[in-house]
Design an enzyme around this catalytic site. Structure first.
Site, PDB file in Angstrom:
ATOM      1  N   HIS A 216      -6.357  66.156   9.712  1.00  0.00           N
ATOM      2  CA  HIS A 216      -7.021  67.445   9.440  1.00  0.00           C
ATOM      3  C   HIS A 216      -8.125  67.647  10.466  1.00  0.00           C
ATOM      4  O   HIS A 216      -8.792  66.689  10.872  1.00  0.00           O
ATOM      5  CB  HIS A 216      -7.627  67.446   8.029  1.00  0.00           C
ATOM      6  CG  HIS A 216      -7.917  68.807   7.521  1.00  0.00           C
ATOM      7  ND1 HIS A 216      -9.087  69.466   7.815  1.00  0.00           N
ATOM      8  CD2 HIS A 216      -7.196  69.657   6.757  1.00  0.00           C
ATOM      9  CE1 HIS A 216      -9.073  70.663   7.247  1.00  0.00           C
ATOM     10  NE2 HIS A 216      -7.932  70.802   6.599  1.00  0.00           N
TER      11      HIS A 216
ATOM     12  N   ASP B 180      -1.268  69.310   1.979  1.00  0.00           N
ATOM     13  CA  ASP B 180       0.179  69.587   2.043  1.00  0.00           C
ATOM     14  C   ASP B 180       1.038  68.374   1.734  1.00  0.00           C
ATOM     15  O   ASP B 180       2.254  68.513   1.602  1.00  0.00           O
ATOM     16  CB  ASP B 180       0.533  70.109   3.446  1.00  0.00           C
ATOM     17  CG  ASP B 180      -0.120  71.456   3.702  1.00  0.00           C
ATOM     18  OD1 ASP B 180      -0.889  71.575   4.676  1.00  0.00           O
ATOM     19  OD2 ASP B 180       0.111  72.369   2.897  1.00  0.00           O
TER      20      ASP B 180
END
Ligand code: SDX
Length: 443
Positions: free
Chosen positions: A310, A368
């Protein structure tokens, strides 16, 4: 002399010139260096492709601490909101800044519910798509088409118009999303029902058929509602920044949301949930995990571990924690004892979190990583995963768009560049030109 505490100095060693720029402190998180006058004073731009160190706006909607794995909406921790709130409350919080009182919540839910139908002509926009179109392509097209309706609420300088457009967007996106699914499987569109909650309504529009009564599973509805909360907003991510940039020109709000959907679609962003499931299916068995981890670490291999890493989180994504818990709840509710993909995902997570490459680069599971497994258990087709992300994120985009329009200091977004091309060349007449490059003609 300006207060030293609130400035930084910059010196150009080539000329010895020094400049000072103000430091602005927020309520929490990193301070910012106000460089709005940098070009005027220095004749230079900053250079920050991907905006890894750039603040684009002031905002009070969502705060993320990537080092600590903290995510708060208007000061409330995501874990508390996921546990104790619901998506309509969180939507109200994002839009208005406070959790609603009971009357405020009742009115907000009623207003949203009573805008969930779409103009009957919108049906026709679907028929132009092939049945096997990716639903995100349909979403970009149909949400964009909303900008050709509602001429009663497109003056974005009018707060009343902005409010109506915001409610319409939030209310209609589940209907448009469910109909993208129905269109792909050739089933009739199901209309929203005003006696259902936001998540219940979406599930019934996805799965009901006209010829029989559909009963929403309350556990799945609660899981869907929680998943919507987890995806609602996330500071200035790529799709939110796209909506803000599009909106900064004064563009139609529905068209701005369509631009956000387009950006979210990419596998590096919201498209990762679909890519995670495809990756898990490709890995197939835990014995293959080492091979795929090696590919993920190989600089010459484009393969990345989808659902990991991320830009901001260098710790566990707090949404992934709640998502994993929800995953177990959904599988338990559905009586799915051993979901091979979940077992594979947990083994992959365990190994990756112990791998020096992932530890050193601080690559943790993100929002996700588990969502695809839940969606699979809920019989949601893989191609709809990012549509669900877009459905949830619409309220975040709308809240951020409103905050931008209401910011009196907001200007049209117009980044500059570092130019590295040909400086100046004399024109060459056609008959005198010879090619220097390999032909780039299309096949
Ligand atoms: C979302 O921004 C948001 O807030 C987004 C989001 C939201 O709610 O809006 O949180 C939603 O988009 C989550 C992210 C979903 N994407 C994925 O899961 C795709 C896989 N992840 C990567 O593509 C990547 O981690 C990104 C795109 C998410 C972040 O990329 P960055 O910040 O540009 O980081 P990077 O590519 O510079 O990576 C740093 C290093 C690199 O190695 P070096 O060049 O330094 O040697 O880590 C490596 C990368 O190669 N790396 C990975 C990796 N992610 C980063 N290596 C293998 N597998 C990965 N998943």
């Amino acid at each position: 002399m300006s207060d030293q505490k609130n400035t930084v100095s910059m010196t150009d060693n080539r000329t010895g010139k020094t400049w000072e720029f103000p430091v602005i402190e927020g309520s929490t998180g990193p301070d910012v260096i106000d460089i709005r006058r940098l070009y005027a004073e220095t004749g230079m731009f900053t250079y920050d492709p991907g905006f890894t160190s750039t603040g684009s706006c002031e905002s009070s909607i969502t705060y993320i601490d990537g080092e600590k794995g903290v995510l708060r909406h208007r000061g409330y921790d995501i874990a508390d909101l996921a546990e104790h709130s619901d998506f309509m409350e969180v939507s109200y919080l994002l839009l208005y800044g406070d959790l609603p009182t009971p009357p405020q919540k009742a009115k907000f839910e009623s207003d949203i519910t009573h805008h969930s139908m779409v103009h009957e002509q919108l049906h026709d926009f679907y028929t132009g798509f092939r049945r096997d179109s990716h639903p995100m392509a349909v979403m970009v097209g149909v949400i964009g088409a909303l900008s050709s309706f509602y001429h009663d609420s497109t003056d974005i300088t009018d707060p009343r118009h902005r409010l109506i457009a915001s409610y319409r967007m939030i209310a209609k996106v589940p209907t448009i999303a469910a109909w993208a699914y129905k269109y792909s499987i050739g089933q009739p569109f199901i209309y929203p029902k005003n006696n259902l909650s936001y998540a219940e309504n979406f599930l019934q529009m996805m799965y009901a058929v006209p010829c029989e009564e559909y009963m929403v599973n309350p556990v799945l509805a609660r899981a869907m509602d929680r998943i919507l909360i987890l995806h609602a907003d996330h500071e200035q991510n790529a799709s939110t920044s796209t909506v803000r940039l599009a909106g900064s020109s004064g563009a139609n709000p529905f068209a701005c949301i369509a631009s956000g959907i387009a950006s979210l679609w990419g596998p590096a962003h919201g498209g990762a949930n679909e890519a995670v499931l495809k990756m898990l299916n490709e890995i197939g068995h835990k014995d293959n995990i080492p091979e795929y981890l090696a590919k993920a670490k190989d600089k010459d291999d484009p393969f990345r571990l989808m659902g990991f890493g991320h830009r901001v989180y260098k710790n566990y994504d707090p949404r992934a924690t709640v998502m994993q818990k929800t995953c177990h709840e959904v599988l338990d509710e559905l009586g799915i004892a051993n979901e091979p993909l979940l077992d594979l995902a947990m083994e992959l997570e365990r190994i990756a979190l112990e791998d020096p490459y992932f530890v050193e680069k601080k690559l943790f599971p993100n929002v996700d990583f588990y969502s695809g497994i839940i969606f699979k258990a809920m019989n949601i087709p893989v191609s709809m995963y990012t549509v669900l992300f877009a459905l949830a994120r619409t309220v975040g985009w709308v809240a951020q768009w409103n905050e931008m329009i209401e910011d009196p200091t907001q200007k049209i977004g117009r980044p500059r560049q570092l130019f590295i091309g040909e400086v100046q060349r004399e024109f060459i007449p056609l008959h005198k030109r010879v090619s220097k490059n390999r032909e780039l003609a299309p096949e």
